[in-house]
Design an enzyme around this catalytic site. Structure first.
Site, short mmCIF file in Angstrom:
data_model
loop_
_atom_site.label_atom_id
_atom_site.label_comp_id
_atom_site.label_asym_id
_atom_site.label_seq_id
_atom_site.Cartn_x
_atom_site.Cartn_y
_atom_site.Cartn_z
CE1 TYR A 286 -3.76 -2.19 -0.23
CE2 TYR A 286 -4.75 -0.19 0.65
CZ TYR A 286 -4.88 -1.41 0.02
OH TYR A 286 -6.12 -1.85 -0.36
CD GLU A 293 -2.37 5.02 -6.45
OE1 GLU A 293 -3.03 6.00 -6.05
OE2 GLU A 293 -2.68 3.84 -6.17
#
Length: 362
Positions: A286, A293
């Site tokens: 994560y 991102e």
């Protein structure tokens, strides 16, 4: 000439329908227990009052019993449960009036007849109340249809992300770093399909089809779709960036364990290694996915600033243009907040599924 057989200490108690025998033998091996002609025959190797030996005894019951006793062996003792053929209270255990020396009441489980009747009545009332409660709860006529839909949804998503992961892995081994530059053109169609379909997870949570909280689902799915459709899908310049490989790879690895876990849960099954992976692989992936991102957004900001794409021009007399790149800078903060929200949610779930079980206080 063989000596007299050794008898273990045996404690007994009863209820209206059952007899309980507790044999004081530890480390029991090869127990031979049978009921023939209403007589219980017991023989086993174990450690008792006379040390490690073979112990045996016989008990002829006062009244008829079922011929199939249930035996449960623990490290310290052996427990035998015998069903009475008729539900009634016995004045003693054995047919002979004089109690055998090796036999004694089990005061840990002992109840007199009135207490046993009260216990039996309470159990029957509890059973009746449970049936009444179950009868009041309306049955869902679409239960099997919903279950089938969730199983198929998770299966399709698992197959989709498996295809993406395998495709990218094989290309990485064959082409090495060169595979980074055309990742988008190779797997984008399948990634579009999987993330468009993932919007159903928000709907499933909204209508109560699943018990997953709504906010983490919205944060993850809309955030990923924003990266996929807006940042990567609208800018050809971004589609050949190496960062695309890492974004897609981290996404697919997480889903390889998430969707099979949910699919088995829908079928009422659990595979502990999969549960551990489901609530563990997110710990490194994560943050890494969020970082990939963020890199993707940072690299797109100059392109949006130069092209003016998605910028908002306000009408005169203000004559002001709000650059989309400015929105992306604000979104970067929201991105890391979203990673925190989902990580906190998964951390609580990990404690619930993998943490130590709390013991109930007596």
């Amino acid at each position: 000439m063989a000596g007299p057989s050794l008898r273990p200490h045996v404690h007994w108690a009863q209820r209206h329908r059952e007899l309980y025998l507790r044999v004081e033998l530890s480390d029991v091996q090869h127990p031979d227990i049978a009921i023939t002609d209403n007589v219980l025959h017991f023989k086993a190797q174990g450690h008792g009052a006379k040390g490690d030996n073979i112990y045996e005894f016989q008990i002829e019951f006062l009244e008829p019993v079922e011929p199939k006793p249930v035996c449960r062996v623990t490290q310290r003792q052996l427990n035998i449960t015998v069903q009475k053929k008729e539900s009634n209270w016995w004045e003693r255990l054995t047919k002979q009036e004089k109690r055998p020396l090796f036999l004694a009441p089990d005061f840990d489980r002992w109840l007199d007849e009135s207490d046993a009747e009260m216990e039996l009545k309470e159990k029957e009332e509890e059973k009746i109340n449970k049936m009444k409660i179950e009868s009041r709860v309306p049955k869902d006529p679409f239960k099997h249809l919903k279950k089938g839909y969730l199983i198929m949804y998770n299966l399709v998503q698992f197959l989709g992300f498996s295809w993406i992961f395998v495709n990218m892995t094989v290309r990485l081994f064959i082409l090495g770093k060169d595979s980074f530059y055309d990742t988008f053109h190779t797997v984008a169609d399948m990634m579009y399909f999987c993330h468009t379909l993932a919007l159903m997870e928000i709907m499933n949570s909204l209508i109560g089809l699943v018990r997953s909280p709504l906010i983490p689902a919205v944060v993850q799915i809309l955030g990923r779709n924003f990266i996929l459709f807006v940042i990567l899908g609208s800018l050809e310049e971004m589609q050949s960036k190496p960062v695309v490989f890492f974004v897609f790879y981290f996404w697919s690895i997480v889903e390889l364990f998430r969707y099979p876990y949910y699919m088995l849960s829908c079928m009422g099954m659990e595979w502990k290694p999969l549960t551990w992976l489901r609530y563990t692989v997110w710990i490194p992936l994560y943050p890494l996915g969020g970082l990939a991102e963020a890199v993707c957004i940072v690299q797109s900001i100059p392109i949006f600033s130069e092209t003016g794409k998605f910028s908002l021009g306000l009408p005169n007399p203000l004559n002001v243009t709000i650059q989309f790149s400015f929105f992306l800078q604000i979104y970067l903060i929201a991105l890391f907040l979203g990673v925190f929200v989902n990580s906190h949610h998964l951390y609580k779930q990990r404690k619930q599924h993998l943490g130590p079980k709390k013991r109930k206080m007596k």
